[in-house]
Scaffold this motif. Structure first.
Motif, mmCIF file in Angstrom:
data_model
loop_
_atom_site.group_PDB
_atom_site.id
_atom_site.type_symbol
_atom_site.label_atom_id
_atom_site.label_comp_id
_atom_site.label_asym_id
_atom_site.label_seq_id
_atom_site.Cartn_x
_atom_site.Cartn_y
_atom_site.Cartn_z
ATOM 1 N N HIS A 149 8.596 11.892 1.028
ATOM 2 C CA HIS A 149 7.936 11.072 1.727
ATOM 3 C C HIS A 149 6.489 11.720 2.239
ATOM 4 O O HIS A 149 6.435 12.955 2.874
ATOM 5 N N PHE A 151 3.463 10.307 4.836
ATOM 6 C CA PHE A 151 3.169 9.007 5.595
ATOM 7 C C PHE A 151 1.693 9.645 6.271
ATOM 8 O O PHE A 151 1.662 10.727 6.978
ATOM 9 N N HIS A 186 7.506 7.942 -1.572
ATOM 10 C CA HIS A 186 6.853 6.899 -0.861
ATOM 11 C C HIS A 186 5.865 7.524 -0.020
ATOM 12 O O HIS A 186 5.934 8.570 0.808
ATOM 13 N N ALA A 188 2.119 6.426 2.512
ATOM 14 C CA ALA A 188 1.425 5.525 3.378
ATOM 15 C C ALA A 188 0.237 6.150 3.596
ATOM 16 O O ALA A 188 -0.110 7.417 3.983
ATOM 17 N N ARG A 216 5.725 -2.717 4.608
ATOM 18 C CA ARG A 216 6.270 -1.490 5.155
ATOM 19 C C ARG A 216 7.643 -1.621 5.245
ATOM 20 O O ARG A 216 8.376 -2.708 5.781
ATOM 21 N N ARG A 220 11.083 2.838 7.651
ATOM 22 C CA ARG A 220 10.052 3.395 7.992
ATOM 23 C C ARG A 220 9.637 3.093 9.531
ATOM 24 O O ARG A 220 8.858 1.863 9.305
ATOM 25 N N GLU A 226 -0.268 5.071 13.476
ATOM 26 C CA GLU A 226 -0.475 3.768 12.647
ATOM 27 C C GLU A 226 -0.744 2.702 13.875
ATOM 28 O O GLU A 226 -1.663 1.902 13.526
ATOM 29 N N SER A 236 -2.371 -0.765 7.557
ATOM 30 C CA SER A 236 -1.586 0.280 6.867
ATOM 31 C C SER A 236 -1.092 -0.220 5.531
ATOM 32 O O SER A 236 -1.048 -1.548 5.130
ATOM 33 N N HIS A 237 -1.123 0.836 4.506
ATOM 34 C CA HIS A 237 -0.827 0.492 3.299
ATOM 35 C C HIS A 237 0.355 1.292 2.756
ATOM 36 O O HIS A 237 0.220 2.675 2.932
ATOM 37 N N ASP A 238 1.585 0.669 2.193
ATOM 38 C CA ASP A 238 2.801 1.575 1.882
ATOM 39 C C ASP A 238 2.806 1.418 0.349
ATOM 40 O O ASP A 238 2.666 0.164 -0.272
ATOM 41 N N VAL A 240 5.343 2.616 -3.027
ATOM 42 C CA VAL A 240 6.636 3.233 -3.323
ATOM 43 C C VAL A 240 6.784 3.162 -4.744
ATOM 44 O O VAL A 240 6.624 2.396 -5.591
#
Length: 245
Positions: A149, A151, A186, A188, A216, A220, A226, A236-238, A240
Motif C-alpha cells: 500500500h 497512500f 494499491h 492512491a 475507494r 481503506r 484526504e 482522491s484516486h485509487d 489497484v
C-alpha cells in the motif's frame, strides 16, 4: 528506559551514489508524548532500515524475518509512508489475520503510530524507520508480500522533480518482484496528473494486471489528509493492480 538507552534516529539523507529519494527528509518537534512513545515502544515494535543499533530481525539468508518480527507466520502487508498512522492502525485493527509493516521516514508520524499501536492493543502491526524502497531492495524476500500500500505519496508536482516520484517503472518492478502471485499493489493520490501516471505505469508493468482507477475500497479509511484535499477541491484516486501468477 532512559534517554541514553533510547534508540538513536538519524535523518535519512541521500548521498551521491544512492538512488534518488522519493520523500522529503524533514525535521519536526516530537513533543513529550511522542518522544516517550519512541523511547518505550520502538524497541518492542520497530526497527531501523539504516541504523545498525536498531536492526531488523534477519533469517539465515540475511533477509527480513517476519515470523520473528511478529511472532507468527501470516500474510504480510507493506505500508509505505503511513503518515501519522491513523489509516494504517485502522486497517490493521480490522484485518487481524494479516500482519502490517509500516515504513516511515518522518519521526512524528512513526511515533504517533506507535501511540496508536499501544492504545488499540495491536499485535499485527510493526514499524520501520527509514526508506521503504531501500528496505525492499535489500531485505525483503521475493514473493513474500501479500500486498503493498502507498497512500498519498509525495506527488512532486514540479516537472523537474517527477523522477523522484514513488510510482515509476523501476520502483514498481521492484515492488512487484516482492509480491506473491496474486498479491495486490494499491496506490492512491489526490493529484490528478500523478494519478494518470500511476495508471499508465501499473498498466505497463508486465507482471501486473491493473484495474485502473477504482472507487475507494471500503477497507481503506478516508484519511485526514484526504479530507483536507477534498475540502480544497482535489478528489482522491485509487489504483489497484494484482501480480500475475
Amino acid at each position: 528506559m532512559t534517554p541514553a538507552d533510547a534508540p538513536a534516529f538519524r535523518t535519512v539523507a541521500a548521498r551521491p551514489h544512492e538512488p534518488l529519494r522519493t520523500f522529503h527528509a524533514r525535521r519536526a518537534a516530537l513533543g513529550r508524548d511522542r518522544t516517550d512513545a519512541l523511547e518505550r515502544l520502538f524497541p518492542r515494535y520497530g526497527f531501523s532500515v539504516h541504523d545498525e543499533a536498531a536492526p531488523a530481525p534477519r533469517d539465515a539468508h540475511g533477509l527480513l524475518d517476519a515470523a520473528a518480527l511478529f511472532g507468527r507466520r501470516a500474510p504480510l502487508v507493506l505500508e509505505i509512508g503511513p503518515g501519522m498512522g491513523a489509516t494504517t492502525a485502522a486497517m490493521a485493527a480490522a484485518d487481524p489475520d494479516r500482519d502490517y509493516l509500516a515504513v516511515e521516514v518522518h519521526l512524528p508520524g512513526l511515533a504517533n503510530l506507535l501511540v496508536l499501536v499501544e492504545r488499540l492493543g495491536l499485535t499485527n502491526l510493526r514499524v520501520a524507520h527509514g526508506d521503504a524502497l531501500e528496505l525492499v531492495r535489500t531485505a525483503v524476500a521475493a514473493d513474500s508480500l501479500d500486498a503493498v500500500h502507498a497512500f498519498f505519496p509525495d506527488p512532486w508536482p514540479k516537472a523537474r522533480h517527477h523522477k523522484r516520484r514513488l510510482v515509476q517503472p523501476e520502483h514498481v518492478a521492484l515492488l512487484v518482484s516482492r509480491l506473491r502471485p496474486g498479491g495486490t499493489l494499491h496506490v492512491a493520490t489526490d493529484w490528478a496528473p500523478y494519478a494518470e501516471q500511476m495508471v499508465e505505469v501499473l498498466a505497463a508493468d508486465p507482471g501486473l494486471v491493473s484495474d485502473g482507477l477504482v472507487a475507494r475500497p471500503a477497507h481503506r479509511p478516508v484519511t485526514k489528509f484526504e479530507q483536507r484535499a477534498l475540502a480544497e477541491g482535489r478528489a482522491s484516486h485509487d489504483i489497484v493492480a494484482r501480480r500475475l501468477p
